[in-house]
Scaffold this motif. Structure first.
Motif, PDB file in Angstrom:
ATOM      1  N   ALA A 138       0.835  -1.208   0.000  1.00 18.00           N
ATOM      2  CA  ALA A 138       0.000   0.000   0.000  1.00 18.00           C
ATOM      3  C   ALA A 138       0.868   1.256   0.000  1.00 18.00           C
ATOM      4  N   GLU A 139       1.971   1.206   0.723  1.00 18.43           N
ATOM      5  CA  GLU A 139       2.925   2.324   0.704  1.00 18.43           C
ATOM      6  C   GLU A 139       3.522   2.487  -0.697  1.00 18.43           C
ATOM      7  N   ASN A 140       3.785   1.362  -1.373  1.00 19.66           N
ATOM      8  CA  ASN A 140       4.335   1.428  -2.735  1.00 19.66           C
ATOM      9  C   ASN A 140       3.388   2.176  -3.663  1.00 19.66           C
ATOM     10  N   VAL A 141       2.098   1.868  -3.558  1.00 21.87           N
ATOM     11  CA  VAL A 141       1.100   2.532  -4.406  1.00 21.87           C
ATOM     12  C   VAL A 141       1.006   4.012  -4.065  1.00 21.87           C
ATOM     13  N   ALA A 142       1.030   4.331  -2.776  1.00 17.68           N
ATOM     14  CA  ALA A 142       0.951   5.738  -2.360  1.00 17.68           C
ATOM     15  C   ALA A 142       2.141   6.528  -2.902  1.00 17.68           C
ATOM     16  N   TYR A 155      -9.922  10.304   2.987  1.00 15.27           N
ATOM     17  CA  TYR A 155     -10.832   9.260   2.531  1.00 15.27           C
ATOM     18  C   TYR A 155     -11.248   8.350   3.688  1.00 15.27           C
ATOM     19  N   ALA A 156     -10.307   7.989   4.555  1.00 12.76           N
ATOM     20  CA  ALA A 156     -10.638   7.121   5.687  1.00 12.76           C
ATOM     21  C   ALA A 156     -11.713   7.759   6.559  1.00 12.76           C
ATOM     22  N   LEU A 157     -11.594   9.052   6.822  1.00 12.30           N
ATOM     23  CA  LEU A 157     -12.593   9.740   7.634  1.00 12.30           C
ATOM     24  C   LEU A 157     -13.960   9.668   6.971  1.00 12.30           C
ATOM     25  N   LEU A 158     -13.986   9.797   5.657  1.00 14.09           N
ATOM     26  CA  LEU A 158     -15.238   9.698   4.923  1.00 14.09           C
ATOM     27  C   LEU A 158     -15.859   8.313   5.101  1.00 14.09           C
ATOM     28  N   SER A 159     -15.030   7.270   5.065  1.00 16.04           N
ATOM     29  CA  SER A 159     -15.535   5.911   5.253  1.00 16.04           C
ATOM     30  C   SER A 159     -16.144   5.744   6.644  1.00 16.04           C
ATOM     31  N   TYR A 160     -15.453   6.234   7.663  1.00 12.03           N
ATOM     32  CA  TYR A 160     -15.990   6.157   9.031  1.00 12.03           C
ATOM     33  C   TYR A 160     -17.305   6.932   9.153  1.00 12.03           C
ATOM     34  N   GLN A 161     -17.333   8.125   8.611  1.00  7.57           N
ATOM     35  CA  GLN A 161     -18.542   8.951   8.714  1.00  7.57           C
ATOM     36  C   GLN A 161     -19.714   8.302   8.000  1.00  7.57           C
ATOM     37  N   GLU A 288     -11.988  -1.635   0.611  1.00  5.63           N
ATOM     38  CA  GLU A 288     -11.099  -0.632   1.198  1.00  5.63           C
ATOM     39  C   GLU A 288     -10.025  -1.271   2.082  1.00  5.63           C
ATOM     40  N   ALA A 289      -9.224  -2.145   1.516  1.00  3.35           N
ATOM     41  CA  ALA A 289      -8.141  -2.693   2.328  1.00  3.35           C
ATOM     42  C   ALA A 289      -7.231  -1.569   2.819  1.00  3.35           C
ATOM     43  N   PHE A 290      -6.967  -0.614   1.944  1.00  3.43           N
ATOM     44  CA  PHE A 290      -6.148   0.549   2.275  1.00  3.43           C
ATOM     45  C   PHE A 290      -6.733   1.770   1.582  1.00  3.43           C
ATOM     46  N   ALA A 291      -6.668   2.904   2.260  1.00  2.00           N
ATOM     47  CA  ALA A 291      -7.176   4.132   1.644  1.00  2.00           C
ATOM     48  C   ALA A 291      -6.394   4.482   0.388  1.00  2.00           C
ATOM     49  N   SER A 292      -5.099   4.163   0.366  1.00  2.00           N
ATOM     50  CA  SER A 292      -4.295   4.487  -0.817  1.00  2.00           C
ATOM     51  C   SER A 292      -4.855   3.805  -2.061  1.00  2.00           C
ATOM     52  N   LYS A 293      -5.425   2.612  -1.882  1.00  2.00           N
ATOM     53  CA  LYS A 293      -6.020   1.905  -3.016  1.00  2.00           C
ATOM     54  C   LYS A 293      -7.214   2.672  -3.582  1.00  2.00           C
ATOM     55  N   VAL A 294      -8.094   3.127  -2.708  1.00  2.00           N
ATOM     56  CA  VAL A 294      -9.305   3.797  -3.166  1.00  2.00           C
ATOM     57  C   VAL A 294      -8.989   5.169  -3.748  1.00  2.00           C
TER      58      VAL A 294
END
Length: 364
Positions: A138-142, A155-161, A288-294
Motif C-alpha cells: 500500500a505504501e508502494n502505491v501511495a 478518505y478514511a474519515l469519509l468511510s468512518y462517517q 477498502e483494504a487501504f485508503a491508498s487503493k481507493v
C-alpha cells in the motif's frame, strides 16, 4: 444464453479478530447466512460456492452446506483467490448459470481469522519478483501515485462517517443475519469515537516516514456473506424478484509489488468490453483494504467519491478476507433498492497482484 440475477444477499456482522465471533468456526458463520438465504426457497440449490483464505481447509463450502442443514446431495466447492475469493465465487456462479450448468446457486465467502491455524500469510509471489507485505504494498502505491497521508486520512474519515450514518439510519439492518447472543452491530464501528482526532494522532505503522496508519487501512476480521443467484427464468418461475443482473466480469494481473492498483485495469477492461465509460456507472463498491487503493482508483479513473462506497467500507467495518468480495455485492444489492441506479460495479484488489471487477445492471 441464460442471464444470472441476484435475488437475495445476506451477511453476518463483521467481527474483530478474537472479538465477538471468535468462538464460531468458519462453517458455522457461513451456515447462518446459508440458512437465511434458503429459508423461503421452494427448490434445492445446484451448488454452494464459497471463498476462503486462511483455512483450515477441507472444502469449507461443503462443510458449511452440511452444517447449515442443506441436503447431502448439494456438493460445495471452495475458492481461493485470496481476498478476492468471495467475489470470485459469485463471478463463477454467474458464469455457470450463463453456461447452462445450473439454475440456482449460493455463492459468497467466509473467514475466521480468529480460528485460523496459520501464523503467517502464504506467499503471493516469488521473491525474485517481489512479495511485499500488504502494508508495504500500500505504501508502494501511495509513493508511486503521489498519494499523501492527508489524502488517505481524508478518505478514511469519509468511510468512518458514512458507516456511522448508515448505522444510525438502519441501512445495515437488511443485510444482517441474526446470531444468538451476538449484537446485530458490526464490531469495528464506534459512533462515539472522534475519528478525525484519532486519524491525526496515529503514526505510520508499516514504514518509517510512511503514510499508511492503522486508521487509514482495514482491520483483521471475521465474518461471512453470500448471495442467492438464479437464472432469470428460474427466478420468474419461483416468484423471486431479481435485483441485480450480471452483465460481465474481468480479472487482470498486475505487478505483485502494487496489488492495490489491480482494480484500475480490471474496471477499465470491463467497461471497454461493454462499450461503457466510468461516467455510466452509478455506484462502485470497492474493497477498502487501504485508503491508498481507493484514492488511486478514484484519481486514475476520475471517479468522484460520491459514487464510491456510499455506506462506508472495510476501513470502517473490517475486511474478513474471503468474505469481503461477497460483502461488496451484498451492499450493492441493498443499496440499489434504496437509491436508483442503472449500472454498478464491484471491484477488489488482491494479494499477488490481481484486480477483479463485476459489472451489474440494477433491475429496480
Amino acid at each position: 444464453m441464460p442471464k444470472a440475477v441476484v435475488v437475495n444477499a445476506k451477511r453476518t456482522i463483521i467481527g474483530k479478530k478474537d472479538g465477538l465471533l471468535k468462538d464460531y468456526p468458519p462453517e458455522q458463520l457461513a451456515a447462518f447466512v446459508i440458512r437465511e438465504l434458503v429459508q423461503d426457497l421452494p427448490t434445492v440449490v445446484d451448488d454452494v460456492i464459497l471463498g476462503n483464505v486462511v483455512g483450515p481447509g477441507g472444502n469449507i463450502a461443503r462443510l458449511s452446506a452440511l452444517e447449515s442443514g442443506l441436503p447431502v446431495s448439494i456438493p460445495g466447492v471452495t475458492i481461493d483467490r485470496q481476498c478476492g475469493s468471495g467475489l470470485e465465487a459469485i463471478r463463477l456462479a454467474c458464469h455457470l448459470i450463463q453456461g447452462g450448468a445450473g439454475h440456482v446457486y449460493i455463492a459468497g465467502g467466509v473467514e475466521s481469522t480468529s480460528q485460523s491455524p496459520f501464523q503467517q500469510r502464504a506467499r503471493f509471489s516469488p521473491e525474485w519478483i517481489g512479495d511485499p507485505e500488504m502494508g508495504i504494498a500500500a505504501e508502494n502505491v501511495a509513493e508511486k501515485y503521489g498519494i499523501t497521508r492527508e489524502m488517505q486520512d481524508e478518505y478514511a474519515l469519509l468511510s468512518y462517517q458514512r458507516a456511522i450514518q448508515a448505522l444510525n439510519a438502519g441501512h445495515y439492518r437488511d443485510e444482517l443475519v441474526k446470531i444468538p447472543d451476538i449484537p446485530i452491530h458490526d464490531e469495528g464501528v464506534n459512533p462515539k469515537l472522534n475519528y478525525d482526532r484519532m486519524l491525526r494522532r496515529l503514526s505510520p505503522c508499516f514504514k518509517e516516514e510512511g503514510t499508511v496508519t492503522l486508521g487509514n487501512c482495514c482491520g483483521i476480521n471475521d465474518g461471512a456473506a453470500a448471495v442467492l443467484i438464479m437464472s432469470e427464468e428460474k427466478a420468474e418461475e419461483l416468484g423471486f424478484e431479481p435485483i441485480l443482473r450480471f452483465v460481465d466480469s474481468a480479472v487482470i494481473g498486475v505487478d505483485p509489488n502494487y496489488p492495490a492498483f489491480g482494480p484500475i485495469p480490471a474496471v477499465r477492461h470491463l467497461l471497454q468490453k461493454q462499450s461503457l465509460q466510468e461516467k455510466d456507472i452509478d455506484l462502485f463498491e470497492i474493497n477498502e483494504a487501504f485508503a491508498s487503493k481507493v484514492v488511486a482508483f478514484a484519481n486514475e479513473l476520475n471517479i468522484p467519491y460520491e459514487k464510491i462506497n456510499r455506506k462506508g467500507g472495510a476501513i470502517a467495518l473490517g475486511h474478513p478476507y474471503g468474505a469481503s468480495g461477497a460483502i461488496l455485492v451484498t451492499r450493492l444489492f441493498h443499496e440499489v433498492q434504496r437509491k436508483k441506479a442503472n449500472y454498478t460495479v464491484s471491484a477488489i484488489g488482491i494479494g499477488g497482484g490481481i484486480g477483479m471487477a463485476i459489472l451489474w445492471e440494477s433491475l429496480r
